[in-house]
Design an enzyme around this catalytic site. Structure first.
Site, PDB file in Angstrom:
ATOM      1  N   CYS A  27       0.873  -1.172   0.000  1.00 28.01           N
ATOM      2  CA  CYS A  27       0.000   0.000   0.000  1.00 28.01           C
ATOM      3  C   CYS A  27       0.907   1.219   0.000  1.00 28.01           C
ATOM      4  CB  CYS A  27      -0.868  -0.036   1.257  1.00 28.01           C
ATOM      5  SG  CYS A  27      -1.749   1.482   1.628  1.00 28.01           S
ATOM      6  N   HIS A  28       0.398   2.320  -0.500  1.00 30.88           N
ATOM      7  CA  HIS A  28       1.202   3.546  -0.529  1.00 30.88           C
ATOM      8  C   HIS A  28       1.706   3.910   0.877  1.00 30.88           C
ATOM      9  CE1 HIS A  28       2.378   7.491  -2.176  1.00 30.88           C
ATOM     10  NE2 HIS A  28       2.150   7.877  -0.931  1.00 30.88           N
ATOM     11  N   THR A  29       0.927   3.558   1.895  1.00 32.52           N
ATOM     12  CA  THR A  29       1.321   3.928   3.260  1.00 32.52           C
ATOM     13  C   THR A  29       2.603   3.219   3.693  1.00 32.52           C
ATOM     14  OG1 THR A  29      -1.024   4.226   3.721  1.00 32.52           O
ATOM     15  CG2 THR A  29       0.437   4.157   5.630  1.00 32.52           C
ATOM     16  N   HIS A  79       0.995  -4.118   5.939  1.00 32.81           N
ATOM     17  CA  HIS A  79      -0.260  -4.126   6.710  1.00 32.81           C
ATOM     18  C   HIS A  79      -1.460  -4.562   5.888  1.00 32.81           C
ATOM     19  CE1 HIS A  79      -0.196  -0.259   4.663  1.00 32.81           C
ATOM     20  NE2 HIS A  79      -1.515  -0.224   4.803  1.00 32.81           N
ATOM     21  N   GLU A  80      -1.250  -4.937   4.606  1.00 30.76           N
ATOM     22  CA  GLU A  80      -2.389  -5.342   3.761  1.00 30.76           C
ATOM     23  C   GLU A  80      -2.139  -6.809   3.397  1.00 30.76           C
ATOM     24  OE1 GLU A  80      -3.858  -2.298   0.834  1.00 30.76           O
ATOM     25  OE2 GLU A  80      -3.752  -3.962  -0.559  1.00 30.76           O
ATOM     26  N   CYS A  96     -12.333  -4.010  19.484  1.00 26.44           N
ATOM     27  CA  CYS A  96     -12.303  -4.791  20.727  1.00 26.44           C
ATOM     28  C   CYS A  96     -13.696  -5.237  21.157  1.00 26.44           C
ATOM     29  CB  CYS A  96     -11.609  -4.011  21.852  1.00 26.44           C
ATOM     30  SG  CYS A  96     -12.623  -2.719  22.614  1.00 26.44           S
ATOM     31  N   CYS A 137     -15.880   0.152  25.703  1.00 26.19           N
ATOM     32  CA  CYS A 137     -15.234   0.896  24.596  1.00 26.19           C
ATOM     33  C   CYS A 137     -16.304   1.746  23.924  1.00 26.19           C
ATOM     34  CB  CYS A 137     -14.598  -0.059  23.594  1.00 26.19           C
ATOM     35  SG  CYS A 137     -13.864   0.823  22.201  1.00 26.19           S
ATOM     36  N   CYS A 142     -16.165   1.379  20.067  1.00 21.68           N
ATOM     37  CA  CYS A 142     -16.755   0.160  19.495  1.00 21.68           C
ATOM     38  C   CYS A 142     -18.273   0.167  19.671  1.00 21.68           C
ATOM     39  CB  CYS A 142     -16.149  -1.088  20.138  1.00 21.68           C
ATOM     40  SG  CYS A 142     -14.533  -1.504  19.464  1.00 21.68           S
ATOM     41  N   CYS A 170     -11.451   2.182  17.205  1.00 21.49           N
ATOM     42  CA  CYS A 170     -11.230   1.578  18.527  1.00 21.49           C
ATOM     43  C   CYS A 170      -9.824   1.950  19.015  1.00 21.49           C
ATOM     44  CB  CYS A 170     -11.356   0.066  18.433  1.00 21.49           C
ATOM     45  SG  CYS A 170     -10.846  -0.800  19.924  1.00 21.49           S
ATOM     46  N   ARG A 221      -4.179   1.480  20.447  1.00 20.61           N
ATOM     47  CA  ARG A 221      -3.601   2.449  19.509  1.00 20.61           C
ATOM     48  C   ARG A 221      -2.268   3.012  20.001  1.00 20.61           C
ATOM     49  NH1 ARG A 221      -1.220   4.818  16.526  1.00 20.61           N
ATOM     50  NH2 ARG A 221      -1.811   6.137  14.743  1.00 20.61           N
ATOM     51  N   CYS A 262      -6.743  -3.235   3.507  1.00 22.71           N
ATOM     52  CA  CYS A 262      -6.525  -1.788   3.556  1.00 22.71           C
ATOM     53  C   CYS A 262      -7.167  -1.052   2.376  1.00 22.71           C
ATOM     54  CB  CYS A 262      -5.043  -1.441   3.663  1.00 22.71           C
ATOM     55  SG  CYS A 262      -4.821   0.341   3.888  1.00 22.71           S
ATOM     56  N   ARG A 308      -1.983  -2.708  -7.265  1.00 25.94           N
ATOM     57  CA  ARG A 308      -1.526  -3.465  -6.111  1.00 25.94           C
ATOM     58  C   ARG A 308      -0.539  -4.539  -6.567  1.00 25.94           C
ATOM     59  NH1 ARG A 308      -2.295   0.210  -3.038  1.00 25.94           N
ATOM     60  NH2 ARG A 308      -3.566   0.100  -1.151  1.00 25.94           N
TER      61      ARG A 308
END
Ligand code: NAD
Ligand code: AHE
Ligand code: ZN
Length: 713
Positions: A376-378, A398-399, A428, A433, A436, A444, A448, A507, A706
């Site tokens: 991903c670009h991130t 992360h993807e 969660c 929460c 959530c 959530c 974090r 993602c 991708r």
């Protein structure tokens, strides 16, 4: 043939040739009409075992009672543990049999399930059949003390003593080893029977139980009618029992509750039980599921988790490690795994393919074997050093899609062998929460802060390389053959979707779709502008088309993106470097060609100048502009406040507003069903984690949407 096997063979032959079951330990002495005899009403094979429905003359109720038993195949070779299931109002034993979908897992786990009826039947007592929530089908699993129900409505004794004695004498059970679960009124029954008799049950769970019956209309009616007063029901009220308990009764209690259950606030009152558990120090695993109602679709969705939960206690184990229901424990469970990973030692430093050590998952964690990782670009953004949260050395990615290798203590929602998508925005689902619990957000915050510091929730890393600690990334770190995530950061998906495709749902594609459907809720007939046509922007185009947008402006400095944008539904195409007349800004040009601007605009690049252009080309009076792109460290957005005064709204989206663990499986199912096309985003495929650098190069090429790297384990 051992003794228990001989018994089972006898019972099988008997079922096939007779309509009666008789005591095994004294077959010659007891006739089919004796007190302990059962009549077999039906008997059919299921999942290698069988489902038997029987009736017998009950001493507790003075009536004939029916029950059903799922006997797993393991009972052919040895005694098996038993789970008792108590059903809800109006049910018989047959509802669970027909609708729970429990038997495949029970078969694999070697668990017998005994399902009993909800009341005596056919007594014709006054008031017994006047209403659906009292009398027939509504025995409440208590012993009635007032006429006319006294002497018959003794479901408490029946479930606690009579039925288990009967089952233990007729079936190949581990004697005295039982657990209990139930639904609604049956959930109340399971909780009360277990809390009052902890010696009799190894564990207890419930689906949508009536938690505080003395405080709700169903319970009050039952206690008044069977016990003479609501007050007399207090000893049969799970919340009241917990309130006065000086200490915990079970190691844990598992409750699943649907949040779309229409009886939740008026009848079930789970938070009262939760509070009472807290005051007694009783651990309660209360899982709340947005969207689920009170019915058996809810039960069938989560029943396997309950069976595994009970099996764990019935086997005397504190953690369950089963692969696809077998008891095989992968040899790597509990061990450090050494595997290949792409390590970024510093911003823009060449990726190094290292052998890393991946520690076993701790409590509430899951270790997965990564099968495919898409760029991903991130990833590029953090790798380049623009991310203010970027930490090095790190394993990016992360993807992705992977298979659960092992789980840490307390993990119930996934098991080894499950296919999962890592979710950098966790869910969660805890009652406390507020994020959530709110339908307004998916953000959530439970883990974090540690996630942002590159660590697992306990503040440590699971990765080391050459003696150095390596940081996690976005709670995922999927540029490694194995990784560890928080349980709340994995979404279980169907095995029918290949992970090399499903990874895209982790993602970019989900984000683009959700920006349109969740964050902005684009209406049919809208006009839409999409700035940046990478996978995220193209998913915005696709979603806007599906939402019924009448005009979709596709804007990119790379015109090679226009044909695919057109195929996904874009109607107009602008290359800002060549199509905007000299002396005009992009927003001026767009406002000119659209009259007053566009109803919705989406920035999918991460460029703060373009974010301004997108906001300023939103429609006067009502235009909404959504920031999707992630901007570099130190960058800020600005506009004249007048743009907002005159009715434009600026908003942003993280992961498209999807509540990850519930949404990703649904998106995957849409792909499986053919309702959502995502193949077009996979433009490049590489094999092996060592190809991650080439995948990054492809991403830079301008031809890539991708690049999926499939790991060749
Ligand atoms: P990408 O790099 O594949 O696509 C970006 C596109 O923008 C490219 O087609 C590029 O040609 C185009 N572009 C670049 N500069 C431009 C300009 N000045 N004007 C017009 N077009 C321009 O990226 P992607 O993977 O599609 O991700 C897009 C953005 O979304 C990134 O910033 C990424 O970090 C972010 N993102 C955000 C979320 C979120 O949850 N908010 C999720 C995923 C990705
Ligand atoms: N670390 C950056 C912020 C990065 C960011 O905004 N990430 C997006 C997801 S991008 C996926 O490709 C996101 O959802 N953020 C929400 C969150 O909680 O991180 C910074 O600026 O510090
Ligand atoms: Zn991403």
């Amino acid at each position: 043939m051992n003794e228990s096997l001989q018994r089972v063979c006898k019972i099988r032959n008997f079922w096939t040739t007779n309509s009666f079951l008789i005591r095994l330990d004294s077959m010659s002495k007891i006739s089919p009409t004796s007190a302990n005899a059962c009549e077999t009403l039906s008997d059919s094979c299921a999942f290698g075992g069988r489902i038997v429905r029987c009736s017998h003359q009950s001493t507790s109720t003075g009536t004939k009672m029916c029950f059903s038993v799922f006997e797993p195949p393991a009972a052919k070779t040895g005694p098996v543990p038993v789970l008792y299931w108590l059903s809800g109002l109006e049910c018989t034993d047959e509802n669970f049999v027909a609708k729970s979908g429990a038997f495949r897992a029970a078969s694999e786990l070697g668990l017998m399930i005994v399902i009993c009826d909800t009341s005596p039947r056919g007594l014709n007592l006054p008031g017994e059949t006047d209403s659906w929530d009292f009398g027939t089908g509504a025995g409440f699993y208590i012993n009635a003390t007032v006429p006319p129900f006294k002497g018959h409505y003794n479901m408490y004794d029946y479930v606690l003593s009579e039925l288990p004695a009967l089952i233990d004498s007729h079936f190949n059970t581990v004697k005295g080893v039982r657990s209990i679960s139930g639904h609604s009124m049956g959930g109340h029954g399971a909780l009360v029977l277990a809390l009052k008799n902890p010696h009799a049950f190894a564990s207890v769970s419930a689906f949508a139980p009536i938690c505080n019956p003395t405080a709700c209309p169903w319970g009050q009616k039952a206690f008044q009618g069977y016990l003479g007063s609501v007050e007399a029901g207090k000893p049969f009220d799970a919340t009241e029992i917990m309130k006065i308990s000086p200490s915990p009764i079970y190691r844990d209690i598992l409750i699943d509750q649907g949040l779309n259950d229409k009886f939740l606030s008026s009848q079930l009152m789970h938070s009262n039980f939760e509070d009472a558990c807290k005051s007694a120090g009783q651990k309660l695993t209360l899982r709340q599921h947005p969207g689920y109602d009170h019915g058996y679709n809810f039960v069938s969705t989560f029943i396997e988790d309950h069976l595994r939960y009970h099996k764990k206690y019935l086997s005397g184990k504190s953690t369950s490690v089963e692969i696809d229901g077998t008891s095989a424990i992968p040899s790597t469970t509990g061990q450090v795994i050494r595997c290949k990973a792409a390590v970024a030692w510093g911003p823009n430093e060449p990726l190094r393919y290292e052998t890393v050590e991946v520690a076993p998952p701790k409590e509430g964690e899951v270790r997965i074997k990564v099968v495919a990782n898409a760029l991903c670009h991130t990833d590029q953004y953090t790798y380049s050093g623009q991310d203010p949260e970027g930490l090095f050395p790190v394993i990016l990615g992360h993807e992705a899609g992977g298979i659960v290798e092992s789980v840490g203590p307390g993990v119930l929602s996934v098991k080894p062998g499950d296919h999962v998508i890592p979710a950098y925005t966790p869910q969660c689902c805890e009652t406390t929460c507020i994020f959530c619990q709110s339908p307004k957000t998916n953000l959530c915050p439970k883990i974090r802060s540690t996630q942002g510091r590159g660590l697992m929730p306990d503040g440590t890393s699971r990765f080391t390389c050459n003696g150095k600690q390596i940081y996690h990334f976005m709670g995922c770190s999927t540029m490694s053959e194995y990784t560890v995530l928080a349980e709340i950061s994995v979404a279980k998906v169907s095995k029918q979707i290949p992970l090399a495709k499903a990874c895209l749902l982790g993602c970019g594609i989900s984000t683009g779709l959700g920006a349109v459907w969740n964050t902005c809720k684009v209406e049919p007939g809208s006009t839409v502008g999409v700035f940046g046509l990478g996978a995220v922007g193209l998913a915005v185009v696709q979603a806007a088309k599906i939402a019924g947008a009448k005009k979709i402006f596709a804007i990119d400095t790379n015109p090679k993106k226009f044909p695919i944008a057109q195929s996904l539904g874009a109607t107009d195409f602008i290359n800002p470097t060549t199509d905007v007349p000299t002396g005009k800004s992009l927003q001026q040009y767009l406002n000119e060609v659209t009259m007053w601007g566009l109803d919705y605009t989406f920035e999918c690049i991460g460029n703060v100048e373009v974010m301004r252009a997108a906001l300023e080309s939103a429609h006067r009076g009502w235009g909404v502009s959504c920031v999707v792109g992630v901007a570099g460290s130190g960058k800020e957005i600005s506009t004249r406040p007048f743009q907002l005064v005159t009715g434009r709204t600026w908003k942003g989206t993280a992961f498209g507003g999807w509540k990850s663990r519930e949404a990703i499986p649904k998106l995957a199912n849409s792909v499986i069903a053919g309702d959502l096309a995502i193949d077009q985003y996979i433009t490049h495929v590489f094999n092996g984690v060592e190809k991650t650098h080439e995948a990054f190069e492809a991403l830079h090429s301008g031809d890539c949407l991708r690049a999926v790297v499939v790991y060749d384990h």
